[in-house]
Design an enzyme around this catalytic site. Sequence first.
Site, PDB file in Angstrom:
ATOM      1  N   ASN A  99      23.091  55.851  45.810  1.00  0.00           N
ATOM      2  CA  ASN A  99      22.071  56.766  46.322  1.00  0.00           C
ATOM      3  C   ASN A  99      21.570  57.664  45.202  1.00  0.00           C
ATOM      4  O   ASN A  99      22.299  57.990  44.260  1.00  0.00           O
ATOM      5  CB  ASN A  99      22.614  57.598  47.491  1.00  0.00           C
ATOM      6  CG  ASN A  99      23.233  58.904  47.033  1.00  0.00           C
ATOM      7  OD1 ASN A  99      22.529  59.894  46.790  1.00  0.00           O
ATOM      8  ND2 ASN A  99      24.553  58.922  46.899  1.00  0.00           N
ATOM      9  N   PHE A 103      19.578  65.900  46.812  1.00  0.00           N
ATOM     10  CA  PHE A 103      19.720  67.125  47.618  1.00  0.00           C
ATOM     11  C   PHE A 103      18.515  67.353  48.547  1.00  0.00           C
ATOM     12  O   PHE A 103      17.995  68.461  48.671  1.00  0.00           O
ATOM     13  CB  PHE A 103      19.898  68.356  46.718  1.00  0.00           C
ATOM     14  CG  PHE A 103      21.270  68.515  46.126  1.00  0.00           C
ATOM     15  CD1 PHE A 103      22.328  67.696  46.472  1.00  0.00           C
ATOM     16  CD2 PHE A 103      21.498  69.511  45.183  1.00  0.00           C
ATOM     17  CE1 PHE A 103      23.587  67.854  45.918  1.00  0.00           C
ATOM     18  CE2 PHE A 103      22.763  69.688  44.610  1.00  0.00           C
ATOM     19  CZ  PHE A 103      23.803  68.862  44.972  1.00  0.00           C
ATOM     20  N   SER A 161      27.014  66.167  41.569  1.00  0.00           N
ATOM     21  CA  SER A 161      26.040  65.156  41.954  1.00  0.00           C
ATOM     22  C   SER A 161      25.298  64.682  40.707  1.00  0.00           C
ATOM     23  O   SER A 161      24.833  65.495  39.911  1.00  0.00           O
ATOM     24  CB  SER A 161      25.034  65.723  42.957  1.00  0.00           C
ATOM     25  OG  SER A 161      23.966  64.801  43.142  1.00  0.00           O
ATOM     26  N   ASN A 163      22.419  63.278  40.781  1.00  0.00           N
ATOM     27  CA  ASN A 163      21.025  63.072  41.162  1.00  0.00           C
ATOM     28  C   ASN A 163      20.138  64.302  41.027  1.00  0.00           C
ATOM     29  O   ASN A 163      18.966  64.265  41.362  1.00  0.00           O
ATOM     30  CB  ASN A 163      20.960  62.549  42.606  1.00  0.00           C
ATOM     31  CG  ASN A 163      21.687  61.226  42.743  1.00  0.00           C
ATOM     32  OD1 ASN A 163      21.574  60.363  41.882  1.00  0.00           O
ATOM     33  ND2 ASN A 163      22.452  61.077  43.812  1.00  0.00           N
ATOM     34  N   THR A 164      20.713  65.412  40.546  1.00  0.00           N
ATOM     35  CA  THR A 164      19.926  66.590  40.191  1.00  0.00           C
ATOM     36  C   THR A 164      20.116  66.803  38.697  1.00  0.00           C
ATOM     37  O   THR A 164      21.236  66.990  38.226  1.00  0.00           O
ATOM     38  CB  THR A 164      20.391  67.837  40.974  1.00  0.00           C
ATOM     39  OG1 THR A 164      20.134  67.615  42.368  1.00  0.00           O
ATOM     40  CG2 THR A 164      19.645  69.076  40.512  1.00  0.00           C
ATOM     41  N   LYS A 199      33.875  70.508  43.960  1.00  0.00           N
ATOM     42  CA  LYS A 199      33.787  69.047  43.962  1.00  0.00           C
ATOM     43  C   LYS A 199      33.423  68.566  42.568  1.00  0.00           C
ATOM     44  O   LYS A 199      32.426  68.997  41.987  1.00  0.00           O
ATOM     45  CB  LYS A 199      32.749  68.563  44.979  1.00  0.00           C
ATOM     46  CG  LYS A 199      32.773  67.046  45.188  1.00  0.00           C
ATOM     47  CD  LYS A 199      31.965  66.651  46.412  1.00  0.00           C
ATOM     48  CE  LYS A 199      32.150  65.183  46.764  1.00  0.00           C
ATOM     49  NZ  LYS A 199      31.460  64.812  48.016  1.00  0.00           N
ATOM     50  N   ASN A 228      33.217  62.976  43.489  1.00  0.00           N
ATOM     51  CA  ASN A 228      31.863  62.608  43.887  1.00  0.00           C
ATOM     52  C   ASN A 228      31.593  61.163  43.452  1.00  0.00           C
ATOM     53  O   ASN A 228      32.510  60.435  43.071  1.00  0.00           O
ATOM     54  CB  ASN A 228      30.862  63.588  43.240  1.00  0.00           C
ATOM     55  CG  ASN A 228      29.616  63.803  44.093  1.00  0.00           C
ATOM     56  OD1 ASN A 228      29.082  62.869  44.681  1.00  0.00           O
ATOM     57  ND2 ASN A 228      29.141  65.031  44.146  1.00  0.00           N
TER      58      ASN A 228
END
Length: 341
Positions: A99, A103, A161, A163-164, A199, A228
């Site tokens: 994915n 966010f 994460s 993805n940021t 996390k 994560n």
Amino acid sequence: MHRFDPELAHTISLHALRAGLVPLARQITSPRLRTSIAGLSLANPVGLAAGYDKNAIALAPLSRAGFGFLEVGAATPRAQPGNPKPRVFRLRQDRAVINRFGFNNDGMHAIADRLAQRPHDAVIGLNLGANKDSGDRANDFCAVLETCAPSLDFATVNVSSPNTEKLRDLQGKAALSALLTGVLATRDAMARPIPIFLKIAPDLDDAGLADVAEVALAHGLDAIIATNTTLDRTGLTSAHRAEAGGLSGAPLFEKSTRVLARLSALTDGQIPLIGVGGIATPEQAYDKIRAGASAVQLYSSLVYGGLSLAADVAHGLDALLARDGFANVADAVGTQRETWL
């Protein structure tokens, strides 16, 4: 559900839950399964990881789905759409998911309103995030915590994460220490302080993991969630294996469990750990616990095993604890840590 686009299937499943169309397990518990982490009493140690119910829209049905605790979010101060679609991919041959949501969420105020209507017989936490275009990401975490904390049992600082852009830079020793100083000061100023979790990513090297452990111990964090998603693509065979984003599911199990064991050794039992990554069976949940986790979380395996997997894992874990003569989860924590080091 696999006939639908993955993100559409995700949305449909949440709405089916809200509409009462999904069979739900009763609460799963036993004297062996009942456990405590960071002062929170759990009916069982099998939780739902953040990312499934990003906007806290299905709290009541999820609290009756067999989980011992729920983590929703990630929430950011302002609503944001996330990355362009398509942004989630099933890797069926690998029993995995990639994915790059970024966010996407309705923002802290909408999520706080929903949390205020939460069921009070469940343990519910929120994953804290930062807006993609924020000029002060550390302040974003504090703002979300301050806004949502009155309806939470715990909150998780998510600096892992992929993805940021540059979010993982906050895992560095100095940046992480400064971030946690602000978050914990915000927490300590509240009328009802709640536990703060952190996390982390599975892609930290040994030095980075040691830095995280040192900072977590110095700040007295209540728990660490390991881990994560990963950027590693080793051994994948599915067609979507080259897609950008975080990989979760079966291929992450061994990598995340080794990180968990190393973190357990570095913290020497002084901080509770929550094991996440690739858990699809009771045996894998048990492996995480014996590697050093006091609780575990599921997410990607639900794509392939369905929501009933939470109850199945809890029941099976109970049987494994009984088989090996453990009176409770705490007695089993870390008993095979050396196997994973």
